[in-house]
Design a protein around this motif. Structure first.
Motif, short mmCIF file in Angstrom:
data_model
loop_
_atom_site.label_atom_id
_atom_site.label_comp_id
_atom_site.label_asym_id
_atom_site.label_seq_id
_atom_site.Cartn_x
_atom_site.Cartn_y
_atom_site.Cartn_z
N PRO A 1 0.84 -1.21 0.00
CA PRO A 1 0.00 0.00 0.00
C PRO A 1 0.86 1.26 0.00
O PRO A 1 1.99 1.23 0.50
CB PRO A 1 -0.80 -0.13 1.29
CG PRO A 1 0.08 -0.93 2.19
CD PRO A 1 0.80 -1.90 1.31
N HIS A 2 0.32 2.32 -0.57
CA HIS A 2 1.09 3.56 -0.72
C HIS A 2 0.30 4.75 -0.21
O HIS A 2 -0.94 4.76 -0.27
CB HIS A 2 1.46 3.78 -2.18
CG HIS A 2 2.39 4.94 -2.38
ND1 HIS A 2 3.72 4.88 -2.08
CD2 HIS A 2 2.15 6.19 -2.81
CE1 HIS A 2 4.28 6.05 -2.33
NE2 HIS A 2 3.35 6.86 -2.76
N VAL A 3 1.01 5.75 0.26
CA VAL A 3 0.41 7.00 0.72
C VAL A 3 0.81 8.11 -0.23
O VAL A 3 2.01 8.43 -0.33
CB VAL A 3 0.84 7.35 2.16
CG1 VAL A 3 0.19 8.67 2.60
CG2 VAL A 3 0.47 6.23 3.12
N LEU A 4 -0.14 8.68 -0.94
CA LEU A 4 0.11 9.82 -1.80
C LEU A 4 0.12 11.10 -0.95
O LEU A 4 -0.03 11.07 0.26
CB LEU A 4 -0.94 9.90 -2.89
CG LEU A 4 -0.94 8.77 -3.92
CD1 LEU A 4 -2.18 8.86 -4.81
CD2 LEU A 4 0.33 8.80 -4.76
N GLY A 5 0.21 12.23 -1.62
CA GLY A 5 0.19 13.52 -0.94
C GLY A 5 1.53 14.22 -1.05
O GLY A 5 2.56 13.64 -0.71
N SER A 6 1.50 15.47 -1.52
CA SER A 6 2.74 16.15 -1.88
C SER A 6 3.07 17.37 -1.06
O SER A 6 4.24 17.66 -0.84
CB SER A 6 2.66 16.57 -3.35
OG SER A 6 2.35 15.47 -4.18
N ASP A 7 2.07 18.13 -0.63
CA ASP A 7 2.32 19.39 0.08
C ASP A 7 1.65 19.36 1.44
O ASP A 7 0.44 19.12 1.53
CB ASP A 7 1.75 20.58 -0.71
CG ASP A 7 2.34 20.68 -2.11
OD1 ASP A 7 3.53 20.37 -2.25
OD2 ASP A 7 1.63 21.07 -3.04
N VAL A 8 2.42 19.61 2.48
CA VAL A 8 1.86 19.62 3.83
C VAL A 8 2.30 20.86 4.59
O VAL A 8 3.32 21.47 4.29
CB VAL A 8 2.27 18.37 4.64
CG1 VAL A 8 1.82 17.10 3.95
CG2 VAL A 8 3.77 18.34 4.89
N ALA A 9 1.51 21.20 5.59
CA ALA A 9 1.90 22.20 6.58
C ALA A 9 1.59 21.62 7.95
O ALA A 9 0.59 20.92 8.12
CB ALA A 9 1.12 23.51 6.38
N GLY A 10 2.46 21.89 8.90
CA GLY A 10 2.24 21.34 10.23
C GLY A 10 3.32 21.73 11.20
O GLY A 10 4.06 22.70 10.98
N THR A 11 3.43 20.97 12.28
CA THR A 11 4.34 21.29 13.38
C THR A 11 5.41 20.20 13.51
O THR A 11 5.10 19.01 13.52
CB THR A 11 3.56 21.38 14.70
OG1 THR A 11 2.53 22.37 14.56
CG2 THR A 11 4.48 21.78 15.84
#
Length: 362
Positions: free
Chosen positions: A60-70
């Motif tokens: 299984p794979h997790v996509l997603g390219s841009d994040v903001a967080g702590t």
């Protein structure tokens, strides 16, 4: 971090994302930063990857390219960040998996699911992470998409508005850059980078978004010429504009990646002697022989010290965000809160988005 949750794709069959226990993010490498994700932005590459499966993945794979967080943890060699810092980062490099450049990439290439953005905790390379200025919300900051895609034919931008003003007078902006798709999230940033680097920018957008594009830069679009991409003569009109202004042609960037956008860009590149055409997706096969399309889904990330991408993330982005010369556009549109809303956001993006960025809060 050990109780991480993620939204997975399980196979190349376009089935819905499945939310479940995610990768353990407790042990970053020496040059990595672990972030608790507060907001994730949606990009076209993500629903296309999920639906079309055009690159090999380890499921299984997790996509997603841009994040903001702590930031919650840093590797032992990381000096720029500490736990508690608010950051934005690029967490996936889509293309380099095809070339076996294993250590210097993220996402699809580097460790797979661990580096995807669609999870509560993710791991970023320090080199493609930047601080968020005080007063900027996570959902505002996360619209900044992959600025490390600065191509080699672009000078590095200046984050000092005074220097930009001096530069435009000194060089008279005698070089033109074509950026196709200025109202896309990638085009929005590309226009700003090119203007800050001292270029005259030729770009395209629908007529309803022309004012949006001109408002991207501190000078109100003084050095940005916007053409309607729907016009049947748009490529010829752009060629005439560059020639009539006596500008040197520095290059083009196709931020859309559809057949019609790539063909139009290739026509312009061909008119000025040919060269490399960066594009976000694979091109049609029968383009002019002197035009070489380079697929640039983060193909030159800021993961190598001294590279243009690394310098953009380390030097330009933090200062430009802090002084407002890099504008956080397009505006975020919040789809909802929680990993289970990402599927909806992907479908909304597929239906069509311009001059806004779909964001899911976590």
């Amino acid at each position: 971090m050990q109780n991480n949750q993620a939204a997975f794709i399980l196979a190349a069959d376009n089935s819905p994302l499945q939310v479940g226990p995610g990768p353990d993010q407790s042990h970053p490498a020496e040059d990595e930063v672990v972030v608790q994700v507060a907001a994730v932005a949606i990009n076209p590459s993500e629903w296309k990857m999920k639906e079309l499966g055009y690159l090999p993945l380890k499921y299984p794979h997790v996509l997603g390219s841009d994040v903001a967080g702590t930031v919650v943890k840093v590797g032992e060699e990381v000096k720029r960040f500490k736990a508690g810092d608010r950051v934005i980062g690029q967490v996936e490099d889509v293309l380099l998996t095809c070339f076996g450049l294993a250590r210097h990439c993220l996402g699809l290439l580097y460790g797979g699911a661990k580096h995807g953005g669609f999870q509560n905790f993710t791991t970023l390379r320090e080199a493609v992470t930047a601080p968020i200025p005080d007063g900027v919300r996570f959902e505002e900051a996360v619209v900044l998409p992959w600025p490390s895609r600065l191509r080699p034919w672009l000078r590095l931008p200046s984050a000092d508005p005074v220097n930009v003003d001096e530069q435009k007078n000194k060089h008279q902006r005698d070089e033109a850059v074509l950026i196709w798709g200025a109202a896309s999230s990638m085009g929005t940033i590309a226009v700003q980078l090119a203007v800050a680097a001292g270029y005259a920018v030729i770009t395209t957008a629908s007529t309803k978004n022309h004012d949006y594009v001109r408002a991207l830069t501190p000078d109100g679009g003084r050095h940005v010429a916007v053409f309607d991409y729907r016009s049947p003569s748009v490529a010829g009109d752009i060629i005439d504009r560059i020639k009539d202004q006596g500008l040197k042609f520095a290059g083009a960037y196709d931020c859309i990646g559809l057949e019609e956008s790539t063909r139009a860009c290739a026509e312009v590149v061909h008119a000025f002697g040919g060269g490399v055409l960066p594009s976000v997706l694979w091109p049609p096969q029968d383009l002019p022989s002197d035009v070489e399309v380079s697929v640039v889904n983060a193909i030159r990330p800021g993961t190598v010290a001294g590279s243009p991408g690394s310098r953009v993330w380390r030097e330009y982005v933090p200062k430009a965000l802090a002084n407002g010369s890099l504008r956080l556009r397009p505006e975020p549109e919040i789809v909802g809160t929680g990993l289970d809303r990402i599927e909806e956001a992907l479908n909304l993006h597929k239906a069509g988005v311009s001059a806004k960025k779909l964001v899911v809060l976590l």
